[in-house]
Write an enzyme that holds these catalytic residues in place. Structure first.
Site, PDB file in Angstrom:
ATOM      1  N   HIS A   2      -7.437  -8.012   9.488  1.00 19.23           N
ATOM      2  CA  HIS A   2      -8.327  -6.871   8.364  1.00 19.23           C
ATOM      3  C   HIS A   2      -9.341  -7.924   7.669  1.00 19.23           C
ATOM      4  O   HIS A   2      -9.510  -7.599   6.580  1.00 19.23           O
ATOM      5  CB  HIS A   2      -7.225  -6.328   7.552  1.00 19.23           C
ATOM      6  N   PHE A  33       0.886  -1.180   0.122  1.00 18.15           N
ATOM      7  CA  PHE A  33       0.043   0.081  -0.056  1.00 18.15           C
ATOM      8  C   PHE A  33       1.004   1.108  -0.144  1.00 18.15           C
ATOM      9  O   PHE A  33       0.550   2.316  -0.688  1.00 18.15           O
ATOM     10  CB  PHE A  33      -1.077  -0.036   1.117  1.00 18.15           C
ATOM     11  N   CYS A  50     -23.397 -10.044   2.055  1.00 16.09           N
ATOM     12  CA  CYS A  50     -24.476  -9.052   1.682  1.00 16.09           C
ATOM     13  C   CYS A  50     -24.234  -8.059   3.121  1.00 16.09           C
ATOM     14  O   CYS A  50     -24.392  -8.743   4.255  1.00 16.09           O
ATOM     15  CB  CYS A  50     -25.737  -9.496   1.589  1.00 16.09           C
ATOM     16  N   CYS A 107     -31.639 -10.885  -0.556  1.00 17.51           N
ATOM     17  CA  CYS A 107     -32.345  -9.784  -0.113  1.00 17.51           C
ATOM     18  C   CYS A 107     -32.654  -8.724  -1.208  1.00 17.51           C
ATOM     19  O   CYS A 107     -33.501  -7.696  -0.989  1.00 17.51           O
ATOM     20  CB  CYS A 107     -32.123  -9.103   1.179  1.00 17.51           C
TER      21      CYS A 107
HETATM   22  N1  APR Z   1      10.078  -7.553   1.981  1.00 18.60           N
HETATM   23  C1  APR Z   1       9.860  -6.683   3.176  1.00 18.60           C
HETATM   24  N2  APR Z   1       9.357  -5.619   3.362  1.00 18.60           N
HETATM   25  C2  APR Z   1       8.773  -5.054   2.166  1.00 18.60           C
HETATM   26  C3  APR Z   1       8.665  -5.916   0.965  1.00 18.60           C
HETATM   27  C4  APR Z   1       9.314  -7.115   0.860  1.00 18.60           C
HETATM   28  N3  APR Z   1       9.403  -7.792  -0.023  1.00 18.60           N
HETATM   29  N4  APR Z   1       7.781  -5.179   0.113  1.00 18.60           N
HETATM   30  C5  APR Z   1       7.417  -4.121   0.601  1.00 18.60           C
HETATM   31  N5  APR Z   1       7.968  -4.109   1.863  1.00 18.60           N
HETATM   32  C6  APR Z   1       7.693  -3.088   3.077  1.00 18.60           C
HETATM   33  C7  APR Z   1       7.330  -1.606   2.532  1.00 18.60           C
HETATM   34  O1  APR Z   1       8.652  -1.059   2.558  1.00 18.60           O
HETATM   35  C8  APR Z   1       6.326  -1.057   3.763  1.00 18.60           C
HETATM   36  O2  APR Z   1       7.343  -0.566   4.719  1.00 18.60           O
HETATM   37  O3  APR Z   1       6.575  -3.568   3.766  1.00 18.60           O
HETATM   38  C9  APR Z   1       5.792  -2.492   4.282  1.00 18.60           C
HETATM   39  C10 APR Z   1       4.262  -2.295   3.884  1.00 18.60           C
HETATM   40  O4  APR Z   1       3.661  -1.282   4.343  1.00 18.60           O
HETATM   41  P1  APR Z   1       2.110  -1.097   3.877  1.00 18.60           P
HETATM   42  O5  APR Z   1       2.051  -0.870   2.440  1.00 18.60           O
HETATM   43  O6  APR Z   1       1.979  -0.004   4.806  1.00 18.60           O
HETATM   44  O7  APR Z   1       1.211  -2.331   4.287  1.00 18.60           O
HETATM   45  P2  APR Z   1       0.772  -2.653   5.711  1.00 18.60           P
HETATM   46  O8  APR Z   1       1.470  -2.117   6.824  1.00 18.60           O
HETATM   47  O9  APR Z   1       0.337  -4.130   5.559  1.00 18.60           O
HETATM   48  O10 APR Z   1      -0.582  -1.793   5.667  1.00 18.60           O
HETATM   49  C11 APR Z   1      -1.665  -1.756   6.719  1.00 18.60           C
HETATM   50  O11 APR Z   1      -3.205  -0.541   5.422  1.00 18.60           O
HETATM   51  O12 APR Z   1      -4.315   0.193   3.688  1.00 18.60           O
HETATM   52  C12 APR Z   1      -4.568  -0.649   4.889  1.00 18.60           C
HETATM   53  O13 APR Z   1      -5.982  -2.426   5.257  1.00 18.60           O
HETATM   54  C13 APR Z   1      -4.568  -2.030   4.503  1.00 18.60           C
HETATM   55  O14 APR Z   1      -3.800  -4.005   5.820  1.00 18.60           O
HETATM   56  C14 APR Z   1      -3.480  -2.624   5.210  1.00 18.60           C
HETATM   57  C15 APR Z   1      -2.971  -1.872   6.179  1.00 18.60           C
END
Ligand code: APR
Length: 243
Positions: A123, A39, A131, A152
């Site tokens: 999550h 994300f 639904c 529904c």
């Molecule tokens: N190996 C290690 N770290 C990685 C890799 C990898 N191959 N690829 C990405 N990352 C790191 C990124 O640099 C970042 O710091 O993983 C982290 C991912 O962070 P986010 O994208 O914020 O994901 P997450 O922390 O799971 O987000 C939490 O946000 O949008 C909501 O519901 C959604 O569950 C999600 C929540």
């Protein structure tokens, strides 16, 4: 402090063997090596999209076509996706009794697909549809086809993911919180820890906390080890030192 990967991996292997209760907390960075975008990392979902605009209960209620388009796209990106080596290493560690459970923010189900049993989906999951009006479970195809609820009749089908503005599944949260409170070692993998309330879970850890992430993150607690690199590669390396 950032350890050299090999030294850090050996230290982590030692901690895993010494710990009687190890818990893992994963985020989207655990899935990127399976070609699922994260994300907030590079090329992440939220680079060009405001999450609140598409992934909130507000959008579900006020702009169903936009909500439906975004989640249909996310479901389609999961087609044919497979766990990577890192998922299998974690499943193997569970089989060896070396980790107790995985609390994940991911909705892909790749931990379970790789064989992990004790997985807490904080999550929710994107694989099943309900639904929002009558709470009945319906087929994924109905959602992708833009159908109304076959029970529904309402236009209220949605994946079982936790949307922004919704509460997390309390039974799952309690299990994750209790495990982390009991943990002698908490391994955090692939998460920016930017999203509340999951980013509070590590505060319950009483033992050691280790980070495996491909960028440093600022957290309001110290990490005993920081392994900065790709989760799949680091877990593959780790496997060599945990018999
Ligand atoms: N190996 C290690 N770290 C990685 C890799 C990898 N191959 N690829 C990405 N990352 C790191 C990124 O640099 C970042 O710091 O993983 C982290 C991912 O962070 P986010 O994208 O914020 O994901 P997450 O922390 O799971 O987000 C939490 O946000 O949008 C909501 O519901 C959604 O569950 C999600 C929540």
């Amino acid at each position: 402090k950032e350890d050299s990967i090999n030294k850090g991996v050996k230290n982590l292997a030692k901690m895993i063997k010494e710990s009687e209760y190890t818990v893992v907390l994963t985020g989207a960075g655990m899935d990127t090596e399976s070609n699922i975008p994260d994300f907030r990392g590079k090329d992440g979902w939220w680079e060009n999209i405001d999450p609140i605009q598409v992934a909130s209960i507000h959008t579900f209620e006020s702009n169903y076509p936009l909500f439906h388009e975004f989640y249909s796209m996310r479901i389609k990106t999961l087609e044919g996706v497979e766990p990577h080596k890192g998922h299998y290493v974690l499943a193997d560690l569970e089989k060896k009794g070396l980790i107790h459970s995985i609390a994940t923010q991911n909705v892909s189900g790749l931990h379970q697909k790789a064989g992990s049993n004790n997985v807490y989906e904080l999550h929710g999951n994107i694989r099943t549809i309900r639904c929002n009006h009558c709470n009945k479970e319906v087929k994924l195809e109905d959602f992708l086809a833009g159908e109304n609820c076959s029970f529904c009749g309402k236009k209220a089908l949605r994946p079982n993911v936790v949307l922004f503005g919704e509460a997390l599944p309390i039974d799952v949260w309690i299990k994750a919180e209790e495990d982390i409170k009991k943990s002698q070692l908490l391994i955090i993998i692939g998460t920016s820890l930017e999203v509340y309330p999951v980013n509070f879970l590590p505060m319950y850890a009483k033992g050691k906390i280790v980070l495996i992430n491909n960028e440093d993150i600022n957290a309001n607690y110290e990490f005993d080890i920081k392994l900065i690199g790709k989760a799949g590669e680091i877990l593959k390396e780790l496997e060599k030192y945990v018999e």
